[in-house]
Design an enzyme around this catalytic site. Structure first.
Site, PDB file in Angstrom:
ATOM      1  N   ASN A 129       0.933  -1.167  -0.141  1.00  0.00           N
ATOM      2  CA  ASN A 129      -0.075   0.071  -0.111  1.00  0.00           C
ATOM      3  C   ASN A 129       0.788   1.327   0.086  1.00  0.00           C
ATOM      4  O   ASN A 129       1.575   1.622   0.991  1.00  0.00           O
ATOM      5  CB  ASN A 129      -0.956   0.112   1.255  1.00  0.00           C
ATOM      6  CG  ASN A 129      -1.811   1.343   1.291  1.00  0.00           C
ATOM      7  OD1 ASN A 129      -1.748   2.052   0.483  1.00  0.00           O
ATOM      8  ND2 ASN A 129      -2.293   1.552   2.485  1.00  0.00           N
ATOM      9  N   LYS A 167      -2.093  -3.554  -2.620  1.00  0.00           N
ATOM     10  CA  LYS A 167      -2.575  -4.810  -1.670  1.00  0.00           C
ATOM     11  C   LYS A 167      -4.304  -4.934  -1.902  1.00  0.00           C
ATOM     12  O   LYS A 167      -4.444  -6.454  -1.634  1.00  0.00           O
ATOM     13  CB  LYS A 167      -2.248  -4.449  -0.331  1.00  0.00           C
ATOM     14  CG  LYS A 167      -3.397  -3.537   0.735  1.00  0.00           C
ATOM     15  CD  LYS A 167      -2.581  -3.343   2.018  1.00  0.00           C
ATOM     16  CE  LYS A 167      -3.648  -2.606   2.810  1.00  0.00           C
ATOM     17  NZ  LYS A 167      -5.125  -3.283   3.305  1.00  0.00           N
ATOM     18  N   GLY A 185       2.692  -8.099   4.731  1.00  0.00           N
ATOM     19  CA  GLY A 185       1.967  -6.943   4.568  1.00  0.00           C
ATOM     20  C   GLY A 185       0.994  -7.244   5.816  1.00  0.00           C
ATOM     21  O   GLY A 185       0.324  -8.038   6.192  1.00  0.00           O
ATOM     22  N   TYR A 191      -2.805  -5.517  18.337  1.00  0.00           N
ATOM     23  CA  TYR A 191      -1.876  -5.898  17.248  1.00  0.00           C
ATOM     24  C   TYR A 191      -1.406  -7.476  17.619  1.00  0.00           C
ATOM     25  O   TYR A 191      -1.360  -8.333  16.659  1.00  0.00           O
ATOM     26  CB  TYR A 191      -0.848  -5.080  17.213  1.00  0.00           C
ATOM     27  CG  TYR A 191       0.170  -5.511  16.116  1.00  0.00           C
ATOM     28  CD1 TYR A 191       0.369  -5.817  14.937  1.00  0.00           C
ATOM     29  CD2 TYR A 191       1.654  -5.894  17.112  1.00  0.00           C
ATOM     30  CE1 TYR A 191       1.575  -6.327  14.389  1.00  0.00           C
ATOM     31  CE2 TYR A 191       2.607  -6.585  16.171  1.00  0.00           C
ATOM     32  CZ  TYR A 191       2.750  -6.668  14.952  1.00  0.00           C
ATOM     33  OH  TYR A 191       3.627  -7.372  14.443  1.00  0.00           O
ATOM     34  N   VAL A 198      13.400  -6.181  15.487  1.00  0.00           N
ATOM     35  CA  VAL A 198      14.240  -6.345  14.210  1.00  0.00           C
ATOM     36  C   VAL A 198      14.673  -4.898  13.970  1.00  0.00           C
ATOM     37  O   VAL A 198      13.957  -3.933  14.113  1.00  0.00           O
ATOM     38  CB  VAL A 198      13.299  -6.696  13.069  1.00  0.00           C
ATOM     39  CG1 VAL A 198      14.313  -6.964  11.889  1.00  0.00           C
ATOM     40  CG2 VAL A 198      12.947  -8.222  13.329  1.00  0.00           C
ATOM     41  N   LYS A 228       8.986   4.003   8.892  1.00  0.00           N
ATOM     42  CA  LYS A 228       8.194   3.552   9.969  1.00  0.00           C
ATOM     43  C   LYS A 228       7.562   4.557  10.989  1.00  0.00           C
ATOM     44  O   LYS A 228       6.885   4.413  11.793  1.00  0.00           O
ATOM     45  CB  LYS A 228       8.556   2.445  10.597  1.00  0.00           C
ATOM     46  CG  LYS A 228       8.545   0.942   9.748  1.00  0.00           C
ATOM     47  CD  LYS A 228       9.240   0.040  10.475  1.00  0.00           C
ATOM     48  CE  LYS A 228       8.558  -0.577  11.777  1.00  0.00           C
ATOM     49  NZ  LYS A 228       8.986  -1.816  12.292  1.00  0.00           N
ATOM     50  N   SER A 257       7.234   6.579  14.255  1.00  0.00           N
ATOM     51  CA  SER A 257       7.406   6.287  15.466  1.00  0.00           C
ATOM     52  C   SER A 257       7.719   4.856  15.699  1.00  0.00           C
ATOM     53  O   SER A 257       8.057   4.433  16.763  1.00  0.00           O
ATOM     54  CB  SER A 257       6.255   6.777  16.127  1.00  0.00           C
ATOM     55  OG  SER A 257       4.994   6.010  15.706  1.00  0.00           O
TER      56      SER A 257
END
Length: 309
Positions: free
Chosen positions: A32, A53, A76, A140, A170, A178, A180
């Site tokens: 996306n 996507k 994704g 999440y 990671v 990304k 924050s």
């Protein structure tokens, strides 16, 4: 053809890079790009095509012919632990993943997907890939937890490998977009280059995580695909280090001002993992014996990349 969903993202683009290194260029990246900054992760990579996507999953549901697919690496997802829109999270992370999984099952395509260490919640030991150790702290983590449970039910009927990776912390190149949610290394480096003191939460010498370099993550993905592995595996080094240790490496690299400590945010209390350390027994048992990049080497490598692009 190999499909990488989230292929313009952090881990996804590093998997594309690793595939390029072993000669694969017939790669469809699905992502996306509404927030266009991620495009920079694809500029130096060799891919065959790109699809949005939503368009891609519509084609999957319509049973359109997508070509001869060797594998799907499904990265994704919404990966923000700060996102509390449960409906969005479950649609994006859970339902989308189920649709793609069933497409792979029907066509006998290896399916390798991103789970998360967030499924373990607030525990401080026994980060083991078994249900009794799983208790996520946020939506999440729950979306990843629920899909792992779904996969476990599917395995007995699967005719192709299904492999999930529980990513710990990671870090490494290609995570700039990304914001924050980028690694602490990225944020400390950015603060120092802006002439500001590097900042950590109070108590960071006690907050420990299992930090793994993104190249190691990509290699685990490729190895499991090439060896037709099924299972859910922790993707960490097996060693925990404090955020303070991480910051000390960044400060030494820049010869910068010492760390400034800030109060721990109220909105993170009760939903923040203060300790993680992957149990990698299962990963080693299947035969993955490659060493992981030591933290100081990985951080220095990443800082070189950030400062010499």
């Amino acid at each position: 053809m190999i499909i990488v969903t989230g292929g313009a993202g952090f881990i996804g683009s590093n998997i594309v890079r690793a595939l390029n290194k072993i000669g694969y260029q017939d790669i469809l990246v699905v992502d996306n790009l509404e927030k266009g900054a991620k495009f920079v992760n694809l500029v130096d990579l060799k891919i065959a095509d790109y699809r949005d996507k939503d368009d891609f999953i519509t084609s999957v549901r319509a049973k359109e012919v997508l070509g001869n697919i060797e594998a799907i690496f499904h990265l994704g997802a919404c990966s923000s632990t700060m996102e509390w829109d449960g409906q969005f999270m479950m649609k994006n992370n859970y339902e989308y993943s189920k649709t793609l999984l069933h497409f792979c099952l029907k066509a006998c395509i290896p399916f390798l997907y991103a789970s998360s260490a967030a499924v373990y919640g607030g525990r401080t030991d026994c980060f083991i890939e078994e249900p009794q150790y799983e208790k996520p702290l946020n939506i999440y983590g729950y979306s990843k937890f629920l899909f792992d449970q779904y996969v476990r039910k599917i395995w007995p009927k699967a005719r192709a490998p299904i492999c999930g990776f529980r990513y710990f912390n990671v870090y490494g190149p290609r995570e700039t977009h990304k914001g924050s949610m980028a690694s602490v290394v990225f944020h400390l480096d950015k603060q120092i280059k802006a002439g500001k003191p590097p900042q950590l939460f109070l108590g960071s010498e006690q907050f420990k995580r299992d930090f793994i370099f993104v190249d190691d993550v990509a290699q685990i993905n490729l190895w499991c695909w090439q060896n037709q592995i099924s299972g859910i595996f922790n993707c960490g080094t097996g060693h925990a280090a404090s955020f303070q240790t991480l910051a000390d490496t960044v400060v030494a690299y820049h010869n910068s001002k010492p760390v400034q400590y800030v109060d721990f945010p109220e909105n993170l209390k009760g939903c923040y993992q203060t300790f993680t350390q992957a149990d990698i027994t299962k990963l080693r048992t299947i035969g993955y014996d490659k060493p992981f990049k030591p933290l100081d080497e990985g951080v220095t490598h990443y800082l070189d990349w950030l400062n010499h692009q």
